[in-house]
Design a protein around this motif. Structure first.
Motif, PDB file in Angstrom:
ATOM      1  N   LEU A 125       0.726  -1.263  -0.131  1.00 18.87           N
ATOM      2  CA  LEU A 125      -0.081  -0.107   0.034  1.00 18.87           C
ATOM      3  C   LEU A 125       0.838   1.241   0.225  1.00 18.87           C
ATOM      4  O   LEU A 125       0.522   2.239  -0.612  1.00 18.87           O
ATOM      5  CB  LEU A 125      -1.126  -0.024   1.183  1.00 18.87           C
ATOM      6  CG  LEU A 125      -2.573  -0.397   0.972  1.00 18.87           C
ATOM      7  CD1 LEU A 125      -2.448  -1.816   0.493  1.00 18.87           C
ATOM      8  CD2 LEU A 125      -3.396  -0.049   2.033  1.00 18.87           C
ATOM      9  N   ARG A 126       2.258   1.132   0.508  1.00 21.85           N
ATOM     10  CA  ARG A 126       2.934   2.473   0.430  1.00 21.85           C
ATOM     11  C   ARG A 126       3.510   2.605  -0.693  1.00 21.85           C
ATOM     12  O   ARG A 126       3.603   3.656  -1.189  1.00 21.85           O
ATOM     13  CB  ARG A 126       4.083   2.147   1.545  1.00 21.85           C
ATOM     14  CG  ARG A 126       3.544   2.453   2.939  1.00 21.85           C
ATOM     15  CD  ARG A 126       4.775   2.147   3.908  1.00 21.85           C
ATOM     16  NE  ARG A 126       4.314   2.287   5.516  1.00 21.85           N
ATOM     17  CZ  ARG A 126       5.040   2.037   6.558  1.00 21.85           C
ATOM     18  NH1 ARG A 126       6.096   1.075   6.454  1.00 21.85           N
ATOM     19  NH2 ARG A 126       4.446   1.960   7.677  1.00 21.85           N
TER      20      ARG A 126
ATOM     21  N   ALA B 137      -0.327   4.987  -0.534  1.00 17.90           N
ATOM     22  CA  ALA B 137      -1.190   5.209   0.516  1.00 17.90           C
ATOM     23  C   ALA B 137      -0.582   5.645   1.592  1.00 17.90           C
ATOM     24  O   ALA B 137       0.466   5.543   1.889  1.00 17.90           O
ATOM     25  CB  ALA B 137      -1.911   3.858   0.924  1.00 17.90           C
ATOM     26  N   GLY B 138      -1.313   6.732   2.251  1.00  7.78           N
ATOM     27  CA  GLY B 138      -0.907   7.156   3.742  1.00  7.78           C
ATOM     28  C   GLY B 138      -1.197   6.440   4.847  1.00  7.78           C
ATOM     29  O   GLY B 138      -1.599   5.411   4.919  1.00  7.78           O
ATOM     30  N   ARG B 139      -0.877   6.933   5.980  1.00 11.38           N
ATOM     31  CA  ARG B 139      -1.031   6.429   7.241  1.00 11.38           C
ATOM     32  C   ARG B 139      -2.677   5.942   7.608  1.00 11.38           C
ATOM     33  O   ARG B 139      -2.786   4.768   7.897  1.00 11.38           O
ATOM     34  CB  ARG B 139      -0.491   7.121   8.559  1.00 11.38           C
ATOM     35  CG  ARG B 139       0.946   7.284   8.546  1.00 11.38           C
ATOM     36  CD  ARG B 139       1.118   8.005   9.600  1.00 11.38           C
ATOM     37  NE  ARG B 139       2.740   8.316   9.725  1.00 11.38           N
ATOM     38  CZ  ARG B 139       3.683   7.052  10.352  1.00 11.38           C
ATOM     39  NH1 ARG B 139       3.195   6.211  10.999  1.00 11.38           N
ATOM     40  NH2 ARG B 139       4.869   7.474  10.554  1.00 11.38           N
ATOM     41  N   MET B 140      -3.609   6.833   7.222  1.00 12.76           N
ATOM     42  CA  MET B 140      -4.958   6.836   7.672  1.00 12.76           C
ATOM     43  C   MET B 140      -5.320   5.420   6.590  1.00 12.76           C
ATOM     44  O   MET B 140      -6.151   4.567   6.751  1.00 12.76           O
ATOM     45  CB  MET B 140      -5.719   7.938   7.382  1.00 12.76           C
ATOM     46  CG  MET B 140      -5.642   8.767   8.378  1.00 12.76           C
ATOM     47  SD  MET B 140      -6.049   8.386   9.811  1.00 12.76           S
ATOM     48  CE  MET B 140      -7.843   7.808   9.382  1.00 12.76           C
ATOM     49  N   LYS B 141      -4.856   5.410   5.277  1.00 12.90           N
ATOM     50  CA  LYS B 141      -5.449   4.445   4.499  1.00 12.90           C
ATOM     51  C   LYS B 141      -4.939   2.907   4.861  1.00 12.90           C
ATOM     52  O   LYS B 141      -5.499   1.930   4.989  1.00 12.90           O
ATOM     53  CB  LYS B 141      -5.314   4.766   2.966  1.00 12.90           C
ATOM     54  CG  LYS B 141      -6.136   5.707   2.410  1.00 12.90           C
ATOM     55  CD  LYS B 141      -5.823   5.714   0.971  1.00 12.90           C
ATOM     56  CE  LYS B 141      -6.756   6.796   0.234  1.00 12.90           C
ATOM     57  NZ  LYS B 141      -6.719   7.130  -1.138  1.00 12.90           N
ATOM     58  N   ILE B 142      -3.601   3.073   5.424  1.00 13.91           N
ATOM     59  CA  ILE B 142      -3.082   1.774   5.917  1.00 13.91           C
ATOM     60  C   ILE B 142      -3.722   1.227   7.205  1.00 13.91           C
ATOM     61  O   ILE B 142      -4.170   0.169   7.294  1.00 13.91           O
ATOM     62  CB  ILE B 142      -1.483   1.981   5.912  1.00 13.91           C
ATOM     63  CG1 ILE B 142      -0.702   2.199   4.901  1.00 13.91           C
ATOM     64  CG2 ILE B 142      -0.955   0.877   6.954  1.00 13.91           C
ATOM     65  CD1 ILE B 142       0.805   2.760   4.873  1.00 13.91           C
TER      66      ILE B 142
ATOM     67  N   ARG C 272      -7.009   2.099   7.880  1.00 10.25           N
ATOM     68  CA  ARG C 272      -8.327   1.508   7.459  1.00 10.25           C
ATOM     69  C   ARG C 272      -8.149   0.206   7.039  1.00 10.25           C
ATOM     70  O   ARG C 272      -9.222  -0.573   6.950  1.00 10.25           O
ATOM     71  CB  ARG C 272      -8.921   2.666   6.855  1.00 10.25           C
ATOM     72  CG  ARG C 272     -10.428   2.303   6.342  1.00 10.25           C
ATOM     73  CD  ARG C 272     -10.836   3.491   5.335  1.00 10.25           C
ATOM     74  NE  ARG C 272     -12.094   3.115   4.749  1.00 10.25           N
ATOM     75  CZ  ARG C 272     -12.787   3.846   3.998  1.00 10.25           C
ATOM     76  NH1 ARG C 272     -12.335   4.981   3.404  1.00 10.25           N
ATOM     77  NH2 ARG C 272     -14.123   3.347   3.312  1.00 10.25           N
ATOM     78  N   TYR C 273      -7.313  -0.093   5.914  1.00 11.35           N
ATOM     79  CA  TYR C 273      -7.439  -1.335   4.969  1.00 11.35           C
ATOM     80  C   TYR C 273      -6.587  -2.329   5.459  1.00 11.35           C
ATOM     81  O   TYR C 273      -6.854  -3.473   5.062  1.00 11.35           O
ATOM     82  CB  TYR C 273      -7.072  -0.731   3.544  1.00 11.35           C
ATOM     83  CG  TYR C 273      -7.991   0.019   2.706  1.00 11.35           C
ATOM     84  CD1 TYR C 273      -9.488  -0.321   2.390  1.00 11.35           C
ATOM     85  CD2 TYR C 273      -7.760   1.524   2.656  1.00 11.35           C
ATOM     86  CE1 TYR C 273     -10.138   0.438   2.053  1.00 11.35           C
ATOM     87  CE2 TYR C 273      -8.720   2.234   2.127  1.00 11.35           C
ATOM     88  CZ  TYR C 273      -9.959   1.871   1.653  1.00 11.35           C
ATOM     89  OH  TYR C 273     -10.626   2.625   1.262  1.00 11.35           O
TER      90      TYR C 273
END
Length: 261
Positions: free
Chosen positions: A156-157, A161-166, A168-169
């Motif tokens: 994801l990185r 993807a940022g911290r919030m998306k990591i 969340r998902y």
């Protein structure tokens, strides 16, 4: 023996064990080996349970209100604190030892202080439930956050993807199983914590009822309320298991596939 028969036996084994305990209890009390004032017979306990059932339900409504309120607050605080501790490493290093230390203090030692500070209403009972249920959920969530799939996080990185998306998902779905494991423990602790707080002061609740029947030496009613509290705790644990199955339907699919193999 077929796998279907084995599954039926496995499901019935707890019931068989419970019936064996009650049979042994009935034999010991019925034979006179133990005096009735020390251990009432299961028949007397059942009679006391039936005769006092409306009163038990009235007291149970107060205890469950305290337990559910404290559990809800404990879940919210545990989720917030565990998320912050996972996000900021210095918070984890600073607070985790303190959380462990708080669990070494006996609950029965904290309850009188809470009653002294907050009075005899629901506030000290709810606070004690929060303190009792908070720790298992925090630890479970932290374990879930720590045991994420690092390859998925790196993927994801790499996709921006940022911290919030990591979170969340990846992290939050990974922590769900651990969360329900901690919630099952906390759900059983919630009722016990409320009852312990009620022992030391209050006007209604199962703990108040236990104190009254103990002082009256009505041990058949004492055993009846103990069994009632046990049934409530088991019911809450079953509700958590049901909620877990509804929230994680993919686990049910995996279990069915394993049973069919």
């Amino acid at each position: 023996m077929t796998k279907k028969s084995q599954n039926i036996i496995n499901k019935l084994s707890p019931l068989i064990a419970l019936l064996a305990v009650f049979l042994l209890w009935w034999i010991v009390t019925g034979s006179g080996a133990v005096p009735s004032f020390m251990l009432p017979s299961p028949v007397d306990v059942i009679k006391a349970f039936v005769s006092d059932f409306p009163l038990l339900m009235r007291h149970a409504s107060v205890t469950l209100t305290e337990a559910f309120s404290g559990l809800a607050i404990g879940i919210a605080l545990a989720f917030l604190l565990s998320t912050l501790m996972d996000r900021f490493d210095f918070l984890y290093k600073a607070l985790y030892p303190l959380l462990v230390i708080t669990q070494t203090v006996p609950t029965i030692a904290i309850a009188p202080l809470l009653v002294l500070w907050m009075g005899f209403d629901m506030a000290p009972k709810i606070t004690l439930v929060v303190l009792t249920t908070f720790f298992p959920i925090v630890v479970s969530l932290l374990d879930g956050y720590k045991n994420v799939d690092e390859d998925a996080v790196r993927l994801l990185r790499s996709m921006g993807a940022g911290r919030m998306k990591i979170f969340r998902y990846i992290k939050l779905p990974s922590a769900i199983t651990s969360f329900f494991a901690g919630l099952k423990v906390s759900a059983s602790y919630a009722v016990v914590g409320a009852v312990i707080a009620e022992w030391l002061g209050g006007f209604d609740g199962l703990g108040v009822y236990m104190t009254r029947v103990r002082k009256a030496y009505a041990f058949d009613k004492m055993f009846a309320v103990i069994i009632f509290i046990t049934l409530i705790s088991l019911l809450l644990m079953w509700c958590v298991s049901l909620l877990k199955k509804l929230s994680m339907p993919w686990e049910r699919t995996g279990e069915k596939e394993n049973e069919n193999k």
